[in-house]
Design a protein around this motif. Structure first.
Motif, PDB file in Angstrom:
ATOM      1  N   GLU A 499     -10.650   3.475 -14.887  1.00 46.19           N
ATOM      2  CA  GLU A 499     -10.133   4.687 -14.245  1.00 46.19           C
ATOM      3  C   GLU A 499     -10.876   4.976 -12.944  1.00 46.19           C
ATOM      4  O   GLU A 499     -10.260   5.362 -11.942  1.00 46.19           O
ATOM      5  N   GLN A 500     -12.179   4.784 -12.936  1.00 39.97           N
ATOM      6  CA  GLN A 500     -12.955   5.015 -11.712  1.00 39.97           C
ATOM      7  C   GLN A 500     -12.546   4.038 -10.607  1.00 39.97           C
ATOM      8  O   GLN A 500     -12.402   4.428  -9.446  1.00 39.97           O
ATOM      9  N   ILE A 501     -12.388   2.773 -10.978  1.00 42.77           N
ATOM     10  CA  ILE A 501     -11.973   1.774  -9.981  1.00 42.77           C
ATOM     11  C   ILE A 501     -10.586   2.126  -9.457  1.00 42.77           C
ATOM     12  O   ILE A 501     -10.322   2.046  -8.255  1.00 42.77           O
ATOM     13  N   GLY A 502      -9.692   2.531 -10.363  1.00 44.38           N
ATOM     14  CA  GLY A 502      -8.347   2.925  -9.951  1.00 44.38           C
ATOM     15  C   GLY A 502      -8.353   4.095  -8.995  1.00 44.38           C
ATOM     16  O   GLY A 502      -7.571   4.142  -8.036  1.00 44.38           O
ATOM     17  N   GLU A 503      -9.238   5.065  -9.239  1.00 42.19           N
ATOM     18  CA  GLU A 503      -9.330   6.226  -8.344  1.00 42.19           C
ATOM     19  C   GLU A 503      -9.805   5.811  -6.948  1.00 42.19           C
ATOM     20  O   GLU A 503      -9.320   6.316  -5.932  1.00 42.19           O
ATOM     21  N   LEU A 504     -10.774   4.894  -6.891  1.00 41.95           N
ATOM     22  CA  LEU A 504     -11.242   4.396  -5.595  1.00 41.95           C
ATOM     23  C   LEU A 504     -10.120   3.663  -4.868  1.00 41.95           C
ATOM     24  O   LEU A 504      -9.936   3.809  -3.659  1.00 41.95           O
ATOM     25  N   TRP A 505      -9.368   2.885  -5.625  1.00 40.45           N
ATOM     26  CA  TRP A 505      -8.223   2.155  -5.063  1.00 40.45           C
ATOM     27  C   TRP A 505      -7.204   3.123  -4.467  1.00 40.45           C
ATOM     28  O   TRP A 505      -6.754   2.958  -3.329  1.00 40.45           O
ATOM     29  N   LEU A 506      -6.835   4.131  -5.226  1.00 36.53           N
ATOM     30  CA  LEU A 506      -5.815   5.086  -4.762  1.00 36.53           C
ATOM     31  C   LEU A 506      -6.299   5.873  -3.547  1.00 36.53           C
ATOM     32  O   LEU A 506      -5.500   6.202  -2.665  1.00 36.53           O
ATOM     33  N   SER A 507      -7.589   6.152  -3.481  1.00 33.26           N
ATOM     34  CA  SER A 507      -8.102   6.928  -2.350  1.00 33.26           C
ATOM     35  C   SER A 507      -7.938   6.180  -1.030  1.00 33.26           C
ATOM     36  O   SER A 507      -7.511   6.766  -0.030  1.00 33.26           O
ATOM     37  N   VAL A 508      -8.251   4.877  -1.028  1.00 33.70           N
ATOM     38  CA  VAL A 508      -8.116   4.127   0.226  1.00 33.70           C
ATOM     39  C   VAL A 508      -6.653   3.814   0.521  1.00 33.70           C
ATOM     40  O   VAL A 508      -6.248   3.753   1.687  1.00 33.70           O
ATOM     41  N   GLN A 509      -5.844   3.619  -0.521  1.00 34.03           N
ATOM     42  CA  GLN A 509      -4.428   3.337  -0.300  1.00 34.03           C
ATOM     43  C   GLN A 509      -3.720   4.556   0.276  1.00 34.03           C
ATOM     44  O   GLN A 509      -2.914   4.436   1.203  1.00 34.03           O
ATOM     45  N   ALA A 510      -4.000   5.730  -0.258  1.00 28.23           N
ATOM     46  CA  ALA A 510      -3.371   6.954   0.253  1.00 28.23           C
ATOM     47  C   ALA A 510      -3.738   7.171   1.716  1.00 28.23           C
ATOM     48  O   ALA A 510      -2.886   7.535   2.538  1.00 28.23           O
ATOM     49  N   SER A 512      -4.629   4.894   3.954  1.00 31.34           N
ATOM     50  CA  SER A 512      -4.092   3.865   4.863  1.00 31.34           C
ATOM     51  C   SER A 512      -2.569   3.880   4.943  1.00 31.34           C
ATOM     52  O   SER A 512      -2.004   3.622   6.005  1.00 31.34           O
ATOM     53  N   LEU A 513      -1.889   4.177   3.837  1.00 34.16           N
ATOM     54  CA  LEU A 513      -0.428   4.137   3.833  1.00 34.16           C
ATOM     55  C   LEU A 513       0.188   5.387   4.442  1.00 34.16           C
ATOM     56  O   LEU A 513       1.237   5.329   5.072  1.00 34.16           O
ATOM     57  N   GLY A 514      -0.420   6.544   4.210  1.00 33.78           N
ATOM     58  CA  GLY A 514       0.078   7.768   4.804  1.00 33.78           C
ATOM     59  C   GLY A 514       1.074   8.506   3.926  1.00 33.78           C
ATOM     60  O   GLY A 514       1.459   8.026   2.852  1.00 33.78           O
ATOM     61  N   PRO A 515       1.524   9.669   4.394  1.00 35.64           N
ATOM     62  CA  PRO A 515       2.359  10.548   3.568  1.00 35.64           C
ATOM     63  C   PRO A 515       3.781  10.055   3.333  1.00 35.64           C
ATOM     64  O   PRO A 515       4.478  10.598   2.475  1.00 35.64           O
ATOM     65  N   ALA A 516       4.229   9.052   4.059  1.00 37.93           N
ATOM     66  CA  ALA A 516       5.610   8.583   3.892  1.00 37.93           C
ATOM     67  C   ALA A 516       5.791   7.727   2.643  1.00 37.93           C
ATOM     68  O   ALA A 516       6.916   7.407   2.274  1.00 37.93           O
ATOM     69  N   ILE A 517       4.688   7.368   1.992  1.00 42.55           N
ATOM     70  CA  ILE A 517       4.768   6.561   0.771  1.00 42.55           C
ATOM     71  C   ILE A 517       4.188   7.347  -0.394  1.00 42.55           C
ATOM     72  O   ILE A 517       3.042   7.800  -0.348  1.00 42.55           O
ATOM     73  N   ARG A 518       4.997   7.507  -1.450  1.00 41.93           N
ATOM     74  CA  ARG A 518       4.558   8.193  -2.657  1.00 41.93           C
ATOM     75  C   ARG A 518       3.822   7.190  -3.548  1.00 41.93           C
ATOM     76  O   ARG A 518       4.377   6.166  -3.926  1.00 41.93           O
ATOM     77  N   ILE A 519       2.595   7.500  -3.850  1.00 45.28           N
ATOM     78  CA  ILE A 519       1.811   6.618  -4.711  1.00 45.28           C
ATOM     79  C   ILE A 519       1.891   7.167  -6.124  1.00 45.28           C
ATOM     80  O   ILE A 519       1.123   8.045  -6.515  1.00 45.28           O
ATOM     81  N   SER A 520       2.827   6.647  -6.878  1.00 45.31           N
ATOM     82  CA  SER A 520       3.103   7.181  -8.206  1.00 45.31           C
ATOM     83  C   SER A 520       2.369   6.392  -9.283  1.00 45.31           C
ATOM     84  O   SER A 520       1.658   5.418  -8.997  1.00 45.31           O
ATOM     85  N   GLU A 521       2.552   6.824 -10.533  1.00 44.44           N
ATOM     86  CA  GLU A 521       1.848   6.228 -11.652  1.00 44.44           C
ATOM     87  C   GLU A 521       2.137   4.729 -11.766  1.00 44.44           C
ATOM     88  O   GLU A 521       3.274   4.295 -11.646  1.00 44.44           O
ATOM     89  N   GLY A 522       1.117   3.970 -12.001  1.00 37.75           N
ATOM     90  CA  GLY A 522       1.220   2.517 -12.117  1.00 37.75           C
ATOM     91  C   GLY A 522       0.477   1.800 -11.003  1.00 37.75           C
ATOM     92  O   GLY A 522      -0.123   0.740 -11.224  1.00 37.75           O
TER      93      GLY A 522
END
Length: 617
Positions: A499-510, A512-522
Motif C-alpha cells: 500500500e505504501q509503494i502504491g501511494e508513492l506510485w500514485l503521487s508521482v503519476q498524478a 505527471s499526468l495531470g487533471p485530465a486523467i482520472r487515476i481510479s482504483e487498480g
C-alpha cells in the motif's frame, strides 16, 4: 541518391498502409543464436567455458600482485599486455553470458533455459572472482605512474579512456576481500531476485472474457480503439498484479535494501549516485534535467492530455485511455515487411551506411519478433561482444508504436555495431548516450512518414502518436525516476508495504499526468511490472536524457548544410571512450548548460502547438 551499399535507390518499397496485403503480420523472424554457439551442449560452447576458466586462472597467476612493477615496463611484461589479455577474457566471458541470457529470454518459462542461465551466471561469477583483483590493483597504483605508463607504453596508451574512467571508481572501492564477497554474494542477492522477477512475470496470465493472456497481449489492449476493450485489459492487469503484490513487494524491498547496503559500504552520498557514476554523468546535470521536465509537466503532459480528452469526447480520461488511438488513427495492422521497409527507408535517406548496418539485422537473423508464451516482454537490443554482433528482441503486434519500437531498437543495434570497433573494454556507451541512436532512429522514421503525409486527419493522428511517445519517453520516465527516489528513500526507514509503494506510485503519476486523467482504483498496482526498477535502478532518466538530447541534435541536423552525418557517426563509433561533453561539442551542444534541456523540451511543445493549430484549422 544512389545507395552503393544496397545497389538501389534509398527509397525502399514501402507499401500502402491501407492495402489488403498489410492486414496480416507476415512471417516474423526469430533470432539465430547459432552465431554465438550451435547449442549449450556443443563442443564450441564447452570449449569456451573451459578456456574461460583456464585463462582466468592463468591471468590471475601471471599478473596478481605484479601490476605496480608492470606499470614501469613495456611490451610483453607491461600493463598494455595485461590489458590485452584482460580484454580477450572479457570478450569470451561476455559471449558465453550473452548466449545463456538470450536463450533464457527466448523462453523464461523453460526450466532448461533457466538452469543454463543460472549455471552460466554462476560460472561467470567464478571467473570474475579471479579477475577482480585487476581493476582494484590498478587503482592502487599512483596516478603519476599510470600517466607515465600510458605515455611510454603504446599498448597501455591505447586503453587510456578505460584507465582514466577506471579512476573515477577509486573513491568507492573496498578492500579486495570485501569486493570478492560482494561479487560472490551477488548471485544469491540481486541477481537471484532479478531472475525471480523475470520468471514470475513470464508466468503471469491475465483473464479477459474467459481467455488467459500474456502480459504483452494484455498491455496491447490498452491501445485498442474500443474503450471497453481497454477497460477490460486494464482491469485484468490490475487484478493479476494485485494477486501477486506480495511477491513484487518482497522483490522491491529486498533489492532496495540490497542497494542501500552496497551504497553505504561504498560511500555514495545520494541514492542515485552509483547510477550517475556508471553513466559518467554529473548529479547536477541529472538534477537539472529532472527539474526542467517537472516544470514542463503543465506545458506538456497536462496540456496534451486535456486536448486528447476533448478529441475522445470525454471530460476526463480514465488511466487506461492514456495511449488510446485517436478517431483519426488508421486501424490497419502493419505487416512486418512494411515495418522493415519503413525503417530502412528512413535510415537510408539519412545515411546509406546506417541502413546497410540495420539491414543486416533482418538478412542475417539477428531479430526475434514474434509474441509467444514465456518470451521476455518489451524490447531490447543486446550488444553481446565485439567479436560477434548485437541481437534485437521485440514483441511485434503490427501497431504503429511497434514500428517505432523497431526503429528504436535498430538504432541501438547500429550504435552497438559501430562502437564495437573500440573493443570489449571500451565499446560500452554510458546509458545517457546509449539512447541517442535509438531515439534518433525513431525521429528519422517519424519525420520520413510525416513528410509523406498530406491528409490532415492522418497527419493529426501521426503527430499525436509522436507526442505521446515523447511524453512517455520524457515525462513518464522522469516520473519513474522520482518514484524510484521516493521508494529507495522511504526504504531506508524500514520495509515498505504494498500500500505504501502504491501511494508513492500514485503521487508521482498524478503529478505527471495531470487533471485530465482520472487515476481510479487498480492503477496503484501498475508499478509492479516495470522491469527497469528491478534490473537497473535509476536507469529510467537515461530515456529522458536521450530524448531531449536527440531533440536538440535533430534541430542541429535540420539546419546543417553538410557534414552532420560524419560527425554523428563519429559520436556513435566513440563507444565509451569519450565523455558526453566531448561528444556533443562538435554539434555546439552542452548538457551542462541549463538552457539545454529547455531546448529539447521545446520541440515537444512545438509539436503540441502544431496539433492545436491543426485542431482549430
Amino acid at each position: 541518391m544512389k545507395n552503393p551499399l544496397f545497389g538501389a535507390e534509398c527509397n525502399f518499397s514501402v507499401s500502402n498502409a491501407g492495402s489488403a496485403k498489410a492486414i496480416e503480420l507476415g512471417d516474423l523472424p526469430t533470432w539465430k543464436l547459432e552465431d554465438l554457439y550451435p547449442s549449450a551442449t556443443s563442443d564450441a560452447f564447452k570449449a569456451d567455458m573451459a578456456k574461460a576458466e583456464k585463462d582466468s586462472l592463468a591471468f590471475e597467476a601471471k599478473w596478481k600482485g605484479k601490476l605496480s612493477d608492470a606499470a614501469t615496463k613495456k611490451g610483453a611484461d607491461g600493463i598494455g599486455q595485461a590489458l590485452k589479455e584482460y580484454e580477450a577474457l572479457d570478450d569470451i566471458v561476455g559471449r558465453l553470458g550473452s548466449f545463456a541470457g538470450l536463450t533464457y529470454f527466448s523462453d523464461t518459462s523453460s526450466p532448461a533455459n533457466g538452469k543454463l542461465y543460472g549455471d552460466v551466471q554462476a560460472k561467470i561469477t567464478d571467473f570474475s572472482g579471479h579477475l577482480l583483483f585487476f581493476a582494484l590493483e590498478l587503482n592502487r597504483i599512483d596516478d603519476a605512474v599510470i600517466d607515465a605508463c600510458m605515455k611510454n607504453d603504446p599498448d597501455a596508451g591505447h586503453y587510456r579512456p578505460w584507465l582514466v574512467d577506471l579512476r573515477k571508481d577509486k573513491p568507492y572501492q573496498l578492500d579486495d576481500r570485501l569486493e570478492q564477497l560482494f561479487l560472490e554474494k551477488s548471485m544469491t542477492s540481486a541477481a537471484a531476485f532479478n531472475r525471480l522477477f523475470d520468471e514470475t512475470m513470464a508466468e503471469l496470465r491475465f483473464e479477459v472474457d474467459g481467455e488467459m493472456l500474456s502480459i504483452e497481449v494484455t498491455l496491447n489492449m490498452l491501445q485498442d480503439r474500443d474503450p471497453e476493450v481497454r477497460r477490460k485489459g486494464a482491469m485484468a492487469l490490475a487484478k493479476t498484479f494485485k494477486d501477486n503484490l506480495r511477491i513484487f513487494t518482497l522483490i522491491t524491498n529486498t533489492l532496495a535494501k540490497d542497494k542501500d547496503i552496497s551504497d553505504r559500504w561504498r560511500g555514495f552520498d545520494d541514492i542515485a549516485d552509483s547510477r550517475h557514476l556508471a553513466n559518467r554523468v554529473e548529479r547536477d546535470v541529472v538534477d537539472a534535467l529532472a527539474a526542467a521536465v517537472r516544470d514542463a509537466y503543465p506545458r506538456l503532459s497536462h496540456r496534451y492530455y486535456a486536448m486528447k480528452a476533448k478529441w475522445l469526447g470525454m471530460d476526463q480520461m480514465e488511466f487506461w485511455d492514456r495511449n488510446a488511438p485517436l478517431p483519426e488513427t488508421s486501424n490497419t495492422v502493419i505487416s512486418w515487411t512494411e515495418a522493415k521497409d519503413t525503417v530502412l527507408s528512413a535510415y537510408c535517406n539519412f545515411a546509406p551506411e546506417m541502413a546497410a548496418i540495420a539491414k543486416r539485422f533482418f538478412d542475417e537473423e539477428w531479430i526475434d519478433a514474434p509474441v509467444r508464451p514465456g518470451k521476455a516482454p518489451g524490447a531490447f537490443a543486446h550488444p553481446t561482444v565485439p567479436s560477434a554482433h548485437p541481437y534485437v528482441l521485440v514483441n511485434y503486434l503490427g501497431k504503429p508504436r511497434d514500428v517505432m519500437t523497431l526503429a528504436h531498437e535498430l538504432g541501438h543495434g547500429v550504435h552497438q555495431v559501430l562502437a564495437g570497433g573500440q573493443g570489449a573494454l571500451m565499446c560500452q556507451t554510458p546509458l545517457t548516450l546509449a539512447e541517442t541512436a535509438s531515439v534518433f532512429g525513431e525521429m528519422l522514421t517519424f519525420r520520413a512518414l510525416l513528410d509523406k503525409t498530406r491528409d490532415k486527419r492522418e497527419r493529426k493522428a501521426m503527430l499525436a502518436q509522436k507526442v505521446e511517445d515523447m511524453i512517455n519517453t520524457v515525462v513518464r520516465q522522469i516520473a519513474f525516476y522520482e518514484f524510484e527516489r521516493k521508494v529507495h528513500t522511504a526504504r531506508k526507514e524500514g520495509e515498505l508495504t504494498a500500500e505504501q509503494i502504491g501511494e508513492l506510485w500514485l503521487s508521482v503519476q498524478a503529478e505527471s499526468l495531470g487533471p485530465a486523467i482520472r487515476i481510479s482504483e487498480g492503477y496503484e498496482t501498475y508499478w509492479t511490472y516495470i522491469p527497469h526498477f528491478i534490473h537497473s535502478p535509476f536507469y529510467v532518466y537515461a530515456y529522458a536524457f536521450g530524448d531531449c538530447l536527440v531533440n536538440s541534435l535533430y534541430a542541429v541536423y535540420q539546419k546543417a548544410d553538410q557534414g552532420f552525418q560524419d560527425k554523428y557517426f563519429e559520436l556513435l563509433k566513440a563507444g565509451g571512450t569519450k565523455h558526453h561533453s566531448e561528444l556533443l561539442k562538435p554539434f555546439g551542444l552542452d548538457a551542462t548548460d541549463p538552457s539545454f534541456w529547455s531546448k529539447g523540451l521545446s520541440m515537444i511543445e512545438g509539436l503540441i502547438d502544431e496539433l492545436e493549430a491543426l485542431d482549430k484549422g
